[in-house]
Design an enzyme around this catalytic site. Structure first.
Site, short mmCIF file in Angstrom:
data_model
loop_
_atom_site.label_atom_id
_atom_site.label_comp_id
_atom_site.label_asym_id
_atom_site.label_seq_id
_atom_site.Cartn_x
_atom_site.Cartn_y
_atom_site.Cartn_z
NE ARG A 96 -3.60 2.46 2.68
CZ ARG A 96 -4.43 2.58 3.63
NH1 ARG A 96 -4.71 1.80 4.56
NH2 ARG A 96 -4.93 3.72 3.63
CG ASN A 150 -11.39 -1.31 0.20
OD1 ASN A 150 -12.36 -1.39 -0.13
ND2 ASN A 150 -10.94 -0.73 1.21
CB CYS A 172 -18.28 -0.39 1.78
SG CYS A 172 -16.97 0.97 1.73
CG HIS A 202 -14.18 3.36 -1.70
ND1 HIS A 202 -12.98 2.94 -1.57
CD2 HIS A 202 -15.00 3.04 -0.76
CE1 HIS A 202 -12.85 2.44 -0.10
NE2 HIS A 202 -14.15 2.38 0.12
CE1 TYR A 256 -11.41 5.78 0.03
CE2 TYR A 256 -13.50 5.71 1.16
CZ TYR A 256 -12.22 5.41 1.09
OH TYR A 256 -11.56 4.46 1.93
#
Length: 442
Positions: A96, A150, A172, A202, A256
């Site tokens: 990440r 995700n 989510c 998102h 988001y």
């Protein structure tokens, strides 16, 4: 279903697991989880052992008849499962951090599920989730797969398109957070607020907002537009919206959406944070070290409050509510990622969408909304195209398809920069992207 439920959690060594366990304990009177199997990879053994022992202490402290098993083998854990939950991260937080830092070096937003970072998380994750689904089809074909990994919408899209397993729901915590945020802005209890959600993971919008069944959308949008209510998630900067923009949009955006409606400000925020405190992944690494030190305390028998700093608020609420509703056929309405089935006009019926759905023992039934407002449908369509092309690239390992996905993402400014970032990120993640390097080995 048989009396006593078996649940298998893949990615069981996650720092989120205690919250999931807490949710099962709280609902044990109506959701009788008899066996909980926490499964992880051998590289995650230390974390799984720590989290697993805490989970066992939590179950014992609560006095519930739930046995917690630890395993490193899906072959051992999956047979007979009623539900399989997935919450893993291919490449762990180190991957990440690369997803965040490499795009930033090109002056592009680097984020876990949006833009180039979202593309590469999808490329790493989709082949693994498809392998897991194949094991489910073979070892527990009647199990429901509840995916929290995700990018949840993209993962759901890939499973629906590239496997035959229909029993998948993507989940989510963002819609639950939006509901709670509206309730906070209105000064009421969260349970009194209901929002009609539609869009993508998102990329979901609140189309209608109700308080005790009464339409309060205008009042709620005014409250959310107030700079004093610029609350957001732990991993997204709380940059307030322009009130006039929210009024004109006439629907509730999710946190988001800041990456698309406030791109310049979000990029500047990320660049400053990366220099001062590190990227979000690097911050979370520190948080996780503290959490696992707490989890390892043998006197700890409940979820510690510090877990809230991890950014997964309402995780167990969403996951346990969904599983409970499927098991008990409650037919309540929850926002989930599921097959569109014509609910949102203009998106293929077979594609995954995030939408308010009636939850039954046979799975989610999306509530039809027709066409999305013209102001938002274009962005939703563009991101759905990005998700579909990314899923194809993940499955095929085709370089050109991956470049296409990178370039059509609205956060990427040019095809040239897209190619440069793609090449850098492919090399950085080579270990976890074998599908793109098979010809070299041959």
């Amino acid at each position: 279903m048989k009396k006593g439920i078996k649940i298998v959690t893949i990615g069981g060594g996650s720092s989120y697991t205690p919250e999931l366990v807490e949710g099962f304990i709280k609902r044990h009177h109506e959701l009788p989880v008899k066996e909980l199997w926490l499964v992880d990879i051998p590289e995650g053994k230390e974390k799984l052992e720590i989290v697993g022992k805490l989970a066992q202490r939590m179950a014992a402290e609560a006095g519930v008849d739930m046995t917690v098993h630890l395993s490193y083998s899906r072959e051992e854990a999956l047979p007979g499962a009623d539900f399989v939950t997935t919450q893993f991260r291919v490449g762990m937080l180190e991957a990440r951090a690369k997803d965040e830092r490499i795009p930033l070096s090109y002056g592009v937003i680097g984020q876990e599920t949006n833009g180039p970072g979202g593309l590469f998380k999808g490329l790493r994750t989709i082949p693994v989730i498809i392998d897991i689904v194949h094991d489910i089809e073979r070892l527990c074909p009647d199990a429901w797969l509840v995916n929290f990994t995700n990018p949840a919408g993209m993962v759901t899209e890939a499973v629906l398109r590239y496997t035959n397993h229909e029993r998948i729901v993507g989940l989510c915590n963002v819609p639950v957070g939006m509901q709670m945020g509206v309730a906070e802005a209105l000064g009421v209890e969260g349970s009194r607020v209901r929002i009609d959600f539609a869009g993508l993971n998102h990329m979901v919008y609140g189309l209608n907002i109700y308080l005790d069944g009464e339409d309060v959308k205008q009042q709620a949008l005014e409250a959310v537009a107030d700079p004093a209510n610029a609350s957001t998630m732990k991993n997204i900067a709380a940059l307030g919206w322009e009130p006039d923009f929210i009024r004109a949009l006439k629907v509730l955006p999710c946190p988001y959406h800041r990456y698309y409606y406030k791109t310049e400000e979000m990029l500047a925020e990320e660049q400053a944070a990366a220099q001062e405190t590190g990227t979000r992944a690097e911050v979370v690494q520190g948080v996780e070290e503290e959490l696992f030190a707490l989890y390892g305390d043998e006197t700890l028998r409940s979820k510690p409050e510090q877990l809230e700093q991890r950014g997964g608020a309402y995780y167990s609420e969403a996951a346990c509510s969904l599983i409970n509703s499927i098991y008990n056929d409650t037919r309540d309405i929850q926002p989930v990622n599921t097959r569109n089935r014509g609910a949102i006009a203009g998106i293929p019926a077979e594609s995954a969408v995030e939408i308010s759905s009636v939850i039954t023992k046979d799975g989610p039934r999306p509530v039809a909304v027709g066409e999305l407002p013209v102001a938002v449908q274009g962005l939703v369509q563009q991101i759905k195209s990005f998700e579909r092309v990314t899923a194809e690239a993940a499955v095929t390992g085709n370089y050109g398809t991956a470049l296409l996905a990178m370039t059509i993402n609205p956060l990427v400014p040019s095809d040239t920069k897209a190619k440069q970032m793609l090449d850098d990120m492919l090399e950085a993640h080579r270990e976890h992207l074998p599908q793109f390097f098979q010809t070299e080995k041959a």
